[in-house]
Design an enzyme around this catalytic site. Structure first.
Site, PDB file in Angstrom:
ATOM      1  N   LYS A  82      -0.524  -4.586  -2.820  1.00 48.35           N
ATOM      2  CA  LYS A  82      -2.190  -4.625  -1.960  1.00 48.35           C
ATOM      3  C   LYS A  82      -2.674  -6.453  -1.781  1.00 48.35           C
ATOM      4  O   LYS A  82      -3.538  -6.961  -2.945  1.00 48.35           O
ATOM      5  CB  LYS A  82      -3.460  -3.924  -2.751  1.00 48.35           C
ATOM      6  CG  LYS A  82      -3.458  -1.934  -2.489  1.00 48.35           C
ATOM      7  CD  LYS A  82      -4.410  -1.382  -2.995  1.00 48.35           C
ATOM      8  CE  LYS A  82      -4.557  -0.120  -2.598  1.00 48.35           C
ATOM      9  NZ  LYS A  82      -5.962   0.697  -3.111  1.00 48.35           N
TER      10      LYS A  82
HETATM   11  O1  G3P Z   1      -8.025   2.968  -4.334  1.00 52.47           O
HETATM   12  C1  G3P Z   1      -8.516   3.011  -2.820  1.00 52.47           C
HETATM   13  C2  G3P Z   1      -9.991   3.603  -2.871  1.00 52.47           C
HETATM   14  O2  G3P Z   1      -8.929   4.900  -2.514  1.00 52.47           O
HETATM   15  C3  G3P Z   1     -10.919   3.434  -4.311  1.00 52.47           C
HETATM   16  O3  G3P Z   1     -11.305   4.852  -4.474  1.00 52.47           O
HETATM   17  O4  G3P Z   1     -13.225   6.046  -5.268  1.00 52.47           O
HETATM   18  O5  G3P Z   1     -13.015   3.674  -5.571  1.00 52.47           O
HETATM   19  O6  G3P Z   1     -14.082   4.321  -3.521  1.00 52.47           O
HETATM   20  P1  G3P Z   1     -12.882   4.557  -4.434  1.00 52.47           P
END
Ligand code: G3P
Length: 215
Positions: A83
């Site tokens: 990533k």
């Molecule tokens: O892992 C990346 C993304 O899915 C993060 O999600 O819930 O932290 O906005 P969130």
């Protein structure tokens, strides 16, 4: 559509993997921090559970440092995907890693223009964050639709991972738009099971079945 789980928690990964629907895992630095354990060892453990792409994020800012970090992570397992954040340095690193055959998931994508650049740099995956985009008064799923339009017009190898999912409707909308992958938090995956009419139906069948004479 492929389903990934967005967590670094081994117990949750094991549970969802046992359902037979899991194609991969995404992690991020915040999810890793919650587990309070060695990053590389944890990624290795996840790779033992799920035989699919496992995203692990680099933390360096400069492209050359990102590449060094990425090579180390990629050496953990053939399924590790790196990533890389959507920055100028991230684009350079994506190009270098892709040329080396190391798959990149370009993360923190919030516009179709960013997505286009990530595809051009050779990213195997791009992660638009729909929930965080919704949070600032934008339309996360419209962003997915715009990105899918671009991908439909060309022959990029890039797959869209719909990320930052907040509820099952995000998932079904992503599927209707033809997004390749949704990475879903554990709680949302559990909610996807639920429907009150299913529960009512099961109870009614069980009650009626109890009335059937048994030998
Ligand atoms: O892992 C990346 C993304 O899915 C993060 O999600 O819930 O932290 O906005 P969130």
């Amino acid at each position: 559509m492929k389903i990934f789980i967005d967590t670094a928690n081994l117990e949750k990964i094991r549970e969802v993997n046992s359902w037979g629907i899991l194609d991969g895992v995404t992690t991020n630095p915040s999810l890793i921090a919650k587990e309070n354990t060695d990053f590389e060892a944890l990624v290795g453990e996840i790779c033992k559970i799920v035989n699919g792409p496992i995203s692990a994020e680099v933390m360096s800012v400069k492209a050359s440092d990102m590449v060094v970090e990425a090579r180390k992570l990629a050496a953990i397992n053939k399924n590790v995907v790196i990533k890389v954040p959507m920055t100028e340095e991230g684009l350079k690193a994506t190009k270098m890693l892709s040329d080396e055959g190391i798959p990149v998931n370009m993360t923190l994508v919030f516009s179709a223009a960013q997505a286009l650049l990530a595809c051009k740099a050779g990213a195997k995956y791009i992660s638009p964050f729909v929930g965080r985009f919704d949070d600032v008064g934008e339309d996360g799923m419209r962003l997915i639709s715009e990105i899918m339009d671009i991908l439909d017009s060309y022959d990029f190898d890039t797959e869209v991972i719909v990320a930052s999912i907040r509820h099952p409707i995000h998932v079904t909308q992503a599927a209707r738009m033809g997004a390749h992958i949704a990475t879903i938090p554990y709680d949302v995956l559990k909610k996807m099971f639920n429907h009150p009419l299913t529960d009512i139906g099961i109870k009614r069948f069980q009650d009626d079945w109890a009335k059937v004479p048994k030998k």
